[in-house]
Design a protein around this motif. Structure first.
Motif, PDB file in Angstrom:
ATOM      1  N   SER A 258       0.835  -1.203   0.000  1.00 34.95           N
ATOM      2  CA  SER A 258       0.000   0.000   0.000  1.00 34.95           C
ATOM      3  C   SER A 258       0.870   1.252   0.000  1.00 34.95           C
ATOM      4  O   SER A 258       0.509   2.269  -0.595  1.00 34.95           O
ATOM      5  CB  SER A 258      -0.964  -0.013   1.188  1.00 34.95           C
ATOM      6  OG  SER A 258      -0.245   0.187   2.382  1.00 34.95           O
ATOM      7  N   GLY A 259       2.048   1.155   0.659  1.00 32.37           N
ATOM      8  CA  GLY A 259       2.980   2.282   0.615  1.00 32.37           C
ATOM      9  C   GLY A 259       3.436   2.565  -0.799  1.00 32.37           C
ATOM     10  O   GLY A 259       3.536   3.718  -1.215  1.00 32.37           O
ATOM     11  N   LEU A 260       3.684   1.482  -1.546  1.00 34.07           N
ATOM     12  CA  LEU A 260       4.126   1.642  -2.929  1.00 34.07           C
ATOM     13  C   LEU A 260       3.060   2.336  -3.770  1.00 34.07           C
ATOM     14  O   LEU A 260       3.350   3.254  -4.537  1.00 34.07           O
ATOM     15  CB  LEU A 260       4.469   0.276  -3.533  1.00 34.07           C
ATOM     16  CG  LEU A 260       4.852   0.302  -5.012  1.00 34.07           C
ATOM     17  CD1 LEU A 260       6.161   1.039  -5.205  1.00 34.07           C
ATOM     18  CD2 LEU A 260       4.964  -1.101  -5.586  1.00 34.07           C
ATOM     19  N   GLY A 261       1.795   1.904  -3.584  1.00 28.95           N
ATOM     20  CA  GLY A 261       0.707   2.528  -4.337  1.00 28.95           C
ATOM     21  C   GLY A 261       0.661   4.024  -4.083  1.00 28.95           C
ATOM     22  O   GLY A 261       0.583   4.833  -5.017  1.00 28.95           O
ATOM     23  N   LEU A 262       0.737   4.383  -2.811  1.00 25.49           N
ATOM     24  CA  LEU A 262       0.684   5.799  -2.440  1.00 25.49           C
ATOM     25  C   LEU A 262       1.878   6.553  -3.019  1.00 25.49           C
ATOM     26  O   LEU A 262       1.733   7.650  -3.567  1.00 25.49           O
ATOM     27  CB  LEU A 262       0.665   5.922  -0.914  1.00 25.49           C
ATOM     28  CG  LEU A 262       0.473   7.326  -0.385  1.00 25.49           C
ATOM     29  CD1 LEU A 262      -0.947   7.777  -0.620  1.00 25.49           C
ATOM     30  CD2 LEU A 262       0.810   7.388   1.086  1.00 25.49           C
ATOM     31  N   SER A 263       3.073   5.944  -2.905  1.00 25.59           N
ATOM     32  CA  SER A 263       4.284   6.601  -3.401  1.00 25.59           C
ATOM     33  C   SER A 263       4.197   6.862  -4.901  1.00 25.59           C
ATOM     34  O   SER A 263       4.584   7.927  -5.368  1.00 25.59           O
ATOM     35  CB  SER A 263       5.509   5.739  -3.129  1.00 25.59           C
ATOM     36  OG  SER A 263       5.841   5.796  -1.781  1.00 25.59           O
ATOM     37  N   LEU A 264       3.688   5.872  -5.641  1.00 30.89           N
ATOM     38  CA  LEU A 264       3.575   6.045  -7.090  1.00 30.89           C
ATOM     39  C   LEU A 264       2.628   7.189  -7.419  1.00 30.89           C
ATOM     40  O   LEU A 264       2.891   8.004  -8.302  1.00 30.89           O
ATOM     41  CB  LEU A 264       3.096   4.742  -7.743  1.00 30.89           C
ATOM     42  CG  LEU A 264       4.125   3.615  -7.825  1.00 30.89           C
ATOM     43  CD1 LEU A 264       3.468   2.339  -8.326  1.00 30.89           C
ATOM     44  CD2 LEU A 264       5.285   4.004  -8.740  1.00 30.89           C
ATOM     45  N   LYS A 265       1.524   7.254  -6.683  1.00 29.35           N
ATOM     46  CA  LYS A 265       0.538   8.310  -6.922  1.00 29.35           C
ATOM     47  C   LYS A 265       1.164   9.686  -6.678  1.00 29.35           C
ATOM     48  O   LYS A 265       1.069  10.594  -7.511  1.00 29.35           O
ATOM     49  CB  LYS A 265      -0.649   8.085  -5.981  1.00 29.35           C
ATOM     50  CG  LYS A 265      -1.840   8.972  -6.257  1.00 29.35           C
ATOM     51  CD  LYS A 265      -3.028   8.518  -5.419  1.00 29.35           C
ATOM     52  CE  LYS A 265      -3.508   9.653  -4.546  1.00 29.35           C
ATOM     53  NZ  LYS A 265      -4.458   9.220  -3.519  1.00 29.35           N
ATOM     54  N   ILE A 266       1.831   9.805  -5.520  1.00 28.87           N
ATOM     55  CA  ILE A 266       2.445  11.095  -5.181  1.00 28.87           C
ATOM     56  C   ILE A 266       3.542  11.443  -6.182  1.00 28.87           C
ATOM     57  O   ILE A 266       3.661  12.589  -6.617  1.00 28.87           O
ATOM     58  CB  ILE A 266       3.008  11.058  -3.747  1.00 28.87           C
ATOM     59  CG1 ILE A 266       1.872  10.955  -2.749  1.00 28.87           C
ATOM     60  CG2 ILE A 266       3.838  12.304  -3.465  1.00 28.87           C
ATOM     61  CD1 ILE A 266       2.320  10.771  -1.315  1.00 28.87           C
ATOM     62  N   ALA A 267       4.337  10.427  -6.573  1.00 28.11           N
ATOM     63  CA  ALA A 267       5.432  10.686  -7.514  1.00 28.11           C
ATOM     64  C   ALA A 267       4.882  11.175  -8.842  1.00 28.11           C
ATOM     65  O   ALA A 267       5.417  12.114  -9.441  1.00 28.11           O
ATOM     66  CB  ALA A 267       6.266   9.424  -7.712  1.00 28.11           C
ATOM     67  N   PHE A 268       3.786  10.574  -9.297  1.00 30.35           N
ATOM     68  CA  PHE A 268       3.178  10.985 -10.557  1.00 30.35           C
ATOM     69  C   PHE A 268       2.716  12.439 -10.471  1.00 30.35           C
ATOM     70  O   PHE A 268       3.001  13.264 -11.347  1.00 30.35           O
ATOM     71  CB  PHE A 268       1.998  10.069 -10.884  1.00 30.35           C
ATOM     72  CG  PHE A 268       1.396  10.326 -12.228  1.00 30.35           C
ATOM     73  CD1 PHE A 268       1.931   9.733 -13.362  1.00 30.35           C
ATOM     74  CD2 PHE A 268       0.312  11.180 -12.364  1.00 30.35           C
ATOM     75  CE1 PHE A 268       1.394   9.987 -14.607  1.00 30.35           C
ATOM     76  CE2 PHE A 268      -0.231  11.442 -13.610  1.00 30.35           C
ATOM     77  CZ  PHE A 268       0.305  10.836 -14.739  1.00 30.35           C
ATOM     78  N   MET A 269       2.017  12.761  -9.387  1.00 31.21           N
ATOM     79  CA  MET A 269       1.514  14.121  -9.209  1.00 31.21           C
ATOM     80  C   MET A 269       2.653  15.122  -9.113  1.00 31.21           C
ATOM     81  O   MET A 269       2.636  16.162  -9.764  1.00 31.21           O
ATOM     82  CB  MET A 269       0.648  14.206  -7.941  1.00 31.21           C
ATOM     83  CG  MET A 269      -0.707  13.577  -8.115  1.00 31.21           C
ATOM     84  SD  MET A 269      -1.602  13.260  -6.560  1.00 31.21           S
ATOM     85  CE  MET A 269      -1.095  14.518  -5.454  1.00 31.21           C
ATOM     86  N   SER A 270       3.654  14.801  -8.280  1.00 31.26           N
ATOM     87  CA  SER A 270       4.684  15.832  -8.082  1.00 31.26           C
ATOM     88  C   SER A 270       5.602  15.955  -9.287  1.00 31.26           C
ATOM     89  O   SER A 270       6.074  17.061  -9.560  1.00 31.26           O
ATOM     90  CB  SER A 270       5.488  15.621  -6.799  1.00 31.26           C
ATOM     91  OG  SER A 270       5.595  14.306  -6.453  1.00 31.26           O
ATOM     92  N   ALA A 271       5.838  14.853 -10.023  1.00 29.62           N
ATOM     93  CA  ALA A 271       6.663  14.995 -11.225  1.00 29.62           C
ATOM     94  C   ALA A 271       5.972  15.931 -12.204  1.00 29.62           C
ATOM     95  O   ALA A 271       6.604  16.815 -12.789  1.00 29.62           O
ATOM     96  CB  ALA A 271       6.904  13.632 -11.863  1.00 29.62           C
TER      97      ALA A 271
END
Lengths: 280, 309
Positions: free
Chosen positions: A63-76
């Protein structure tokens, strides 16, 4: 003279090899020991996929990975948009009020220790929350922090590409009657797509990897993958962490190879088109 | 009044927002809100009491008997100045950052030099190989050193097998493991600007020096090194400034005696919940890196100016 250049060459090769060994040793160790069957730290006791299996059942990391990917996509995405604006301002407008300040602020997050950026942002958010009642700490606040950091990197990448780009291209477009925004969308943007892509990928990985800012800016229920890994790494060695590392390296390697191949292909196509244009 | 109304209308109709202004204003506003304002708030909180720290908009200025009073609490700073441990931690952070920078330079300079002197066809590959670790997690790469340097880790096993030592060396959680981790993490930041600088150098200068009778070593020290000064400065600042406040590496690889200010700052906030103290420590760290930051910034501006001409 001959002997000394011979010596110099081999000294150079040796230095480079040792340097690369130093840079890659930890990565190799991570991969090899992700296949280790025992829990014992760094004692090889046979090949197994046990840790990969355990990883699949590790809800916290998944679940941490899912969240990290989401945040990474948004912030990139937001970093590249803001970074392009900043790079454009810095390379096109040599003189405006506060340029020195602007330039300093846009590059400071590159070197500023992350604990300082994190704590300052956090204290601002907490103060805001006391006065206005928002924002709650969570995905949005991590996004804010990562955008600040990513923007600085994106600015550098895009700015160096803009400086390489010949001024005569946009001047020609203007002579042919393009307005400023048309020049930007029709001439500048297509010329910097490669830089935008590298900036996006770079800021994506930065965000995916960030511990310090996330630790300061996360709230309950917004634990990103690096935060999970960091809390385990602090306690000691955990082979599941090695498995995560090996998988990330696999994904990154594939991505880099695909990107390099695509780059080479588009380069070849452009060269072909160029030569075709000259032949006509 | 009329002027005021006019300028207000001017503001509201957004007519002032030309393309040029918007391009500058959007990132400038974001940076002000997310970077500048937080620092001002930290400065403000560092000058306040522990109990009023939560309300950042009151307390500092008060109005009584027709005089505006500026009430500043320097108690936090006095406390830091009186406590020897803080001073020691600041000094030790500077020490480790300086050691890291020097080792990175000593290792990275020849590395960048040989990269720049390699055949042009393999230079992109060499460059790519330096960049590649960037794309894999920094956290995981630092974590890997735990396994290499541990008492029953890879390096100790190797040394034991070779018979160099008879019992495992204590390498983890010492200043040795801390410096190894820091050098490892920051080495590419030293190599890349140095390489960018050295690869642009005009090789004819060296040929001229050789024609005039300089030995290769003399030519290196008197031509190559001075010409790469800006690369050295850029690399050194890129390593030194973030090293001073590093948190993750000392937390994972350092020990109880490797004092680093980043960890103190973290603990003041997360463990002691003392915002005012954490803010004061932050302000002092910023003061500490202000000069290196200015040097870095000057280098960057020079670089931009150089590329424009």
């Amino acid at each position: 003279m001959k002997a000394s250049t011979f010596l110099q060459r081999w000294f150079g090769r040796g230095w480079l090899s040792l340097g690369y060994l130093f840079l890659y040793l930890p990565i190799i160790v991570l991969i090899v020991f992700s296949f280790n069957s025992s829990r014992q730290d760094m004692v090889w006791s046979g090949f197994s996929l046990r840790w990969y299996q355990e990883l699949m059942n590790d809800g916290e990391i998944i679940s941490g990975l899912g969240l990290s990917l989401k945040i990474a996509f948004m912030s990139a995405t937001s970093s590249v948009v803001l970074g392009t604006f900043a790079a454009f301002a810095l390379s096109n407008y040599q003189r405006f009020r506060g340029r020195t300040m602007f330039s300093a602020m846009s590059s400071a997050p590159l070197v500023m220790p992350e604990v300082i950026i994190g704590l300052s942002l956090l204290l601002m958010l907490v103060s805001m929350q006391k006065v206005f009642g928002f924002p709650e700490r969570g995905v949005a606040t991590i996004w804010l922090g990562h955008t600040l950091l990513g923007m600085a990197y994106a600015t550098v990448v895009v700015q160096s590409r803009l400086q390489e780009m010949s001024k005569s291209l946009s001047e020609a477009a203007m002579d042919l009657g393009c307005r400023a925004h048309e020049v930007f969308f029709l001439v500048t943007l297509p010329n910097i797509t490669q830089a935008l892509a590298s900036a996006w990928l770079l800021t994506f990985t930065l965000s995916l990897d960030d511990v310090v800012l996330s630790a300061f800016l996360s709230g309950p229920g917004s634990t990103t993958m690096p935060l999970v890994i960091f809390s385990r790494a602090r306690l000691g060695l955990d082979p599941r962490v090695n498995a995560v590392a090996a998988l990330t390296i696999l994904v990154v390697t594939i991505a880099v190879i695909v990107y390099a191949v695509m780059l080479a292909r588009s380069d070849r196509r452009r060269r072909r088109q160029l030569s075709a244009a000259y032949d006509d | 009044m009329n002027v005021l109304l006019q300028s207000l209308r001017h503001l509201l109709t957004l007519r002032w927002l030309t393309g040029r202004r918007a391009v500058i204003a959007v990132p400038a506003l974001f940076l002000t809100a997310a970077f500048l304002v937080p620092f001002l708030i930290v400065l403000r909180i560092s000058l306040s009491d522990m109990d009023t720290a939560g309300s950042p908009f009151g307390g500092l200025l008060s109005y009584a008997d027709g005089i505006v009073m500026l009430k500043v609490k320097v108690a936090n700073y006095l406390y830091i100045a009186a406590d020897e441990l803080y001073l020691l931690t600041y000094l030790s952070s500077l020490k480790y950052a300086a050691i890291t920078t020097v080792i990175c330079l000593v290792v990275g300079y020849p590395f960048a030099y040989f990269m720049a002197r390699a055949r042009p066809s393999i230079r992109p590959v060499l460059m790519m190989l330096v960049m590649l670790p960037f794309w894999t997690s920094f956290l995981l790469r630092v974590y890997a050193w735990k396994g290499i340097l541990a008492n029953h880790g890879l390096l100790n096993d190797l040394l034991l097998a070779l018979g160099v030592v008879s019992e495992p060396l204590q390498m983890m959680n010492t200043s040795f493991s801390l410096v190894v981790g820091m050098v490892y993490a920051y080495l590419p930041f030293m190599i890349l600007p140095l390489y960018a600088n050295l690869v642009k150098m005009d090789i004819r200068f060296l040929e001229a020096a050789a024609d005039l009778g300089a030995t290769p070593l003399q030519a290196f020290w008197r031509i190559t090194v001075p010409l790469s000064k800006s690369g050295i400065i850029a690399g050194a600042m890129l390593v030194f400034i973030p090293s001073v406040g590093e948190y993750v590496i000392p937390e994972l690889l350092g020990g109880p005696e490797t004092l680093m200010i980043g960890r103190v700052l973290w603990d003041e906030y997360f463990t002691n919940n003392d915002w005012a103290m954490a803010s004061s420590v932050t302000v002092l760290v910023i003061l500490l890196i202000l000069v290196p930051m200015a040097i870095f910034n000057k280098y960057k501006t020079d670089q931009e100016a150089g590329e424009r001409t």
